[in-house]
Design a protein around this motif. Structure first.
Motif, PDB file in Angstrom:
ATOM      1  N   TYR A 259       0.409  -1.074  -0.066  1.00 54.25           N
ATOM      2  CA  TYR A 259       0.168  -0.187   0.183  1.00 54.25           C
ATOM      3  C   TYR A 259       0.745   1.112   0.168  1.00 54.25           C
ATOM      4  O   TYR A 259       1.484   1.336   1.137  1.00 54.25           O
ATOM      5  CB  TYR A 259      -0.945   0.078   1.215  1.00 54.25           C
ATOM      6  CG  TYR A 259      -1.603  -0.960   1.504  1.00 54.25           C
ATOM      7  CD1 TYR A 259      -2.539  -1.492   1.256  1.00 54.25           C
ATOM      8  CD2 TYR A 259      -1.458  -1.890   1.791  1.00 54.25           C
ATOM      9  CE1 TYR A 259      -3.329  -2.701   1.237  1.00 54.25           C
ATOM     10  CE2 TYR A 259      -1.843  -3.437   3.132  1.00 54.25           C
ATOM     11  CZ  TYR A 259      -2.701  -3.518   2.105  1.00 54.25           C
ATOM     12  OH  TYR A 259      -3.517  -4.905   2.677  1.00 54.25           O
ATOM     13  N   ARG A 343       2.984   1.277   3.546  1.00 53.22           N
ATOM     14  CA  ARG A 343       2.769  -0.280   4.006  1.00 53.22           C
ATOM     15  C   ARG A 343       3.034  -1.383   3.654  1.00 53.22           C
ATOM     16  O   ARG A 343       1.942  -1.540   2.018  1.00 53.22           O
ATOM     17  CB  ARG A 343       1.556  -0.617   5.556  1.00 53.22           C
ATOM     18  CG  ARG A 343       0.724  -1.239   6.361  1.00 53.22           C
ATOM     19  CD  ARG A 343       0.251  -0.568   7.029  1.00 53.22           C
ATOM     20  NE  ARG A 343      -0.015  -2.276   7.848  1.00 53.22           N
ATOM     21  CZ  ARG A 343      -1.343  -3.140   7.174  1.00 53.22           C
ATOM     22  NH1 ARG A 343      -2.241  -3.069   6.035  1.00 53.22           N
ATOM     23  NH2 ARG A 343      -1.447  -4.527   7.772  1.00 53.22           N
ATOM     24  N   SER A 345       2.507  -5.353   4.178  1.00 52.48           N
ATOM     25  CA  SER A 345       1.555  -6.955   4.348  1.00 52.48           C
ATOM     26  C   SER A 345       1.813  -8.414   3.365  1.00 52.48           C
ATOM     27  O   SER A 345       1.577  -8.444   2.619  1.00 52.48           O
ATOM     28  CB  SER A 345       0.237  -6.364   5.316  1.00 52.48           C
ATOM     29  OG  SER A 345      -0.500  -7.112   4.146  1.00 52.48           O
TER      30      SER A 345
HETATM   31  O1  AKG Z   1      -2.721  -5.593   4.925  1.00 59.82           O
HETATM   32  C1  AKG Z   1      -3.747  -5.938   5.748  1.00 59.82           C
HETATM   33  O2  AKG Z   1      -3.851  -5.609   6.607  1.00 59.82           O
HETATM   34  C2  AKG Z   1      -4.498  -7.062   5.313  1.00 59.82           C
HETATM   35  C3  AKG Z   1      -4.536  -8.333   4.005  1.00 59.82           C
HETATM   36  C4  AKG Z   1      -5.810  -9.282   4.265  1.00 59.82           C
HETATM   37  O3  AKG Z   1      -6.757  -9.017   4.411  1.00 59.82           O
HETATM   38  C5  AKG Z   1      -5.708  -9.448   2.792  1.00 59.82           C
HETATM   39  O4  AKG Z   1      -4.084  -9.679   2.064  1.00 59.82           O
HETATM   40  O5  AKG Z   1      -6.324 -10.595   2.826  1.00 59.82           O
END
Ligand code: AKG
Ligand code: FE2
Length: 401
Positions: A259, A343, A345
Motif C-alpha cells: 500500500y 505499508r 503486509s
Molecule cells: O494488509 C492487511 O492488513 C490485510 C491484508 C488482507 O486482509 C489480505 O491479504 O487478505
C-alpha cells in the motif's frame, strides 16, 4: 534500465461482464503513481461511489475507534500432555488462562496477535528485505521477474486485487501472490499443468528460499494454533487438524500486499472489505506505517492499533468458521491507506487439501444446531473467488444450512 513512465505502467485485468462477455481492462499501478508524488487522484475509478460508501460505512479514518487485539503468548499454548513438557501448577494455570484469552479474542474479533511464536527474528528480517527488494524493482523488472499467468482465477502472480467490473472502485494496492505449498520442485514452467503459478520472483535471487523458510515456520504456527483453538472449545486437540490430512497436501498461498502513500486516504481504500476464504491467515506487516487494517463489528469499523513487526496477526477464515459450526466466525475486514506513509503486509493463507470434505464438528452429546453443510474445500474456494468481491459477507452463504 530506463524507468518507464507511469502512463505506460498498467496491470492488465480481464473479467466476464454482466452480459457474459469477456472484457479486458487496464488498471494503473499505484506504486508508479505514488513514485511520481501525486497530490491528487489520477483517476475517479479509485473513489468510493455513494452506494459503496453506504455499504462500506465511511468514514475510513476514525482514529478514536481503535482496537487493542488480545495478545496471545504461544509459549503457553503448547500441548500440556506432551511427554517432553513437565508442567507445574503455575504453568497449567498459565495454559488455561491463555486458552481463555484466545477463545475470547476469537469470539469477539476473529483476530488476535501472537508473540513467542518461535519464528527467529532473522527470518522475519530477511522476509522484509526480499519483499522490499522485489517492490523496489522497476515495474518492468517486476513483470520480468515473475512471468505471466494465464488461468488467473485466484489472483495469483504480480498484479492487484480482484477487478470484476468497470465501475468497481479500485483499491490502492499492488500485490504479489504465490503458492508456497505443496512445494513444486521444477519451477521452470510459467504455467504448470495444474493451472497454478509456480514461478517465483527471480529477483531478489534469494526470494523463494527466504519465503519458503518463513512458510515452514508459518505452517508450524498454524498447526499449533489449530490445536489450541480446538482445546479452547473443549474439542480433542487434533480435531481441527484432522481436516488437514495428508499434511503434504495442505495448501499454503502467500500474498504480499503493498500500500503506497495515497493522496486521498479518506476517500480510497487500500483493500476492499472481505473475509478470507482460508482456515487461518497469518499476517506480518512492515513499512513506515504499521497501521491500516480495520475490522467490522457492531455495525462500525475499528482500526487495529499498531502492532510490531515481530508479532503475528492471526485471523480466522471462512473454512474454520464452517468447521467450527460458526463458533469461530471469520471477521469482515478492510485496509485503509495513509497520506504519506507506505505499508507492506505478508499474508499466509493456510488451507486443508482441496479434496477435503469439511463439515461442522459436533461435540459429543451436543444438542447444538448444525448451521453449515458439508462442503468440499475446492468447491468452496471456487465459489468464493467467483463471487468476490461482495459488498457484504456473502460467500459463506454457500455453506450455510
Ligand atoms: O494488509 C492487511 O492488513 C490485510 C491484508 C488482507 O486482509 C489480505 O491479504 O487478505
Ligand atoms: Fe484478508
Amino acid at each position: 534500465m530506463e524507468e518507464q513512465m507511469s502512463s505506460d505502467c498498467f496491470h492488465e485485468v480481464s473479467f466476464i461482464d454482466k452480459h457474459g462477455q469477456l472484457r479486458c481492462s487496464k488498471v494503473p499501478v499505484v506504486q508508479e503513481l505514488a513514485r511520481q508524488g501525486l497530490q491528487n487522484l489520477p483517476d475517479n475509478r479509485f473513489l468510493l461511489k455513494p452506494d459503496h460508501q453506504q455499504h462500506h460505512h465511511l468514514p475510513i479514518i476514525v482514529p478514536s475507534q481503535e482496537v487493542h487485539l488480545p495478545v496471545i503468548n504461544m509459549a503457553n499454548l503448547l500441548d500440556p500432555n506432551h511427554p517432553d513438557l513437565d508442567q507445574d501448577q503455575d504453568q497449567t494455570r498459565a495454559h488455561q488462562e491463555e486458552l481463555e484469552r484466545l477463545a475470547r479474542g476469537v469470539k469477539e474479533w476473529g483476530l488476535f496477535l501472537v508473540v513467542n511464536h518461535g519464528i527467529p527474528s532473522n527470518v522475519l528480517t530477511s522476509l522484509e528485505e526480499v519483499v522490499k527488494g522485489f517492490f523496489n524493482l522497476s515495474f518492468h523488472e517486476k513483470k520480468a521477474s515473475v512471468g505471466t499467468y494465464s488461468n488467473n482465477i485466484d489472483n495469483m502472480g504480480y498484479g492487484r486485487n480482484f477487478v470484476k467490473s468497470e465501475d468497481q472502485p479500485l483499491d490502492w494496492i499492488d500485490r504479489l501472490t504465490m503458492r508456497a505449498a505443496p512445494k513444486v520442485v521444477d519451477d521452470t514452467d510459467d504455467d504448470d499443468d495444474d493451472g497454478v503459478l509456480h514461478v517465483w520472483p527471480r529477483q531478489p535471487s534469494n526470494f523463494r528460499q527466504v519465503m519458503e523458510k518463513y512458510v515452514d515456520h508459518a505452517r508450524r504456527v498454524c498447526e499449533e494454533l489449530l490445536q489450541a483453538l480446538a482445546e479452547a472449545v473443549s474439542f480433542e486437540r487434533h480435531r481441527f487438524l484432522r481436516n488437514f490430512e495428508p499434511s503434504e497436501s495442505v495448501v499454503m498461498n502467500v500474498r504480499v500486499n503493498y500500500y503506497p502513500p495515497c493522496p486521498k486516504p479518506d476517500q480510497v481504500l487500500g483493500l476492499t472489505p472481505h473475509s478470507d476464504a482460508s482456515a487461518l491467515t497469518l499476517l506480518v506487516q512492515f513499512g513506515s506505517s504499521n497501521q491500516g487494517l480495520q475490522v467490522f463489528k457492531d455495525k462500525q469499523w475499528f482500526t487495529v492499533k499498531p502492532w510490531p513487526t515481530n508479532a503475528l496477526l492471526v485471523n480466522v477464515g471462512d473454512l474454520l468458521e464452517i468447521m467450527s459450526n460458526g463458533r469461530k466466525p471469520s471477521p469482515w475486514h478492510r485496509v485503509a491507506t495513509h497520506k504519506d506513509k507506505e505499508r507492506f503486509s505478508v499474508a499466509v493463507f493456510y488451507n486443508p487439501p482441496p479434496q477435503a470434505e469439511l463439515e461442522p464438528i459436533r461435540d459429543q452429546g451436543s444438542v447444538d444446531l448444525i448451521n453449515y453443510k458439508k462442503v468440499v474445500v475446492e468447491d468452496y474456494l471456487q465459489h468464493f473467488y467467483k463471487v468476490s468481491p461482495t459488498k457484504e459477507k456473502q460467500a459463506i452463504l454457500f455453506a450455510r444450512v
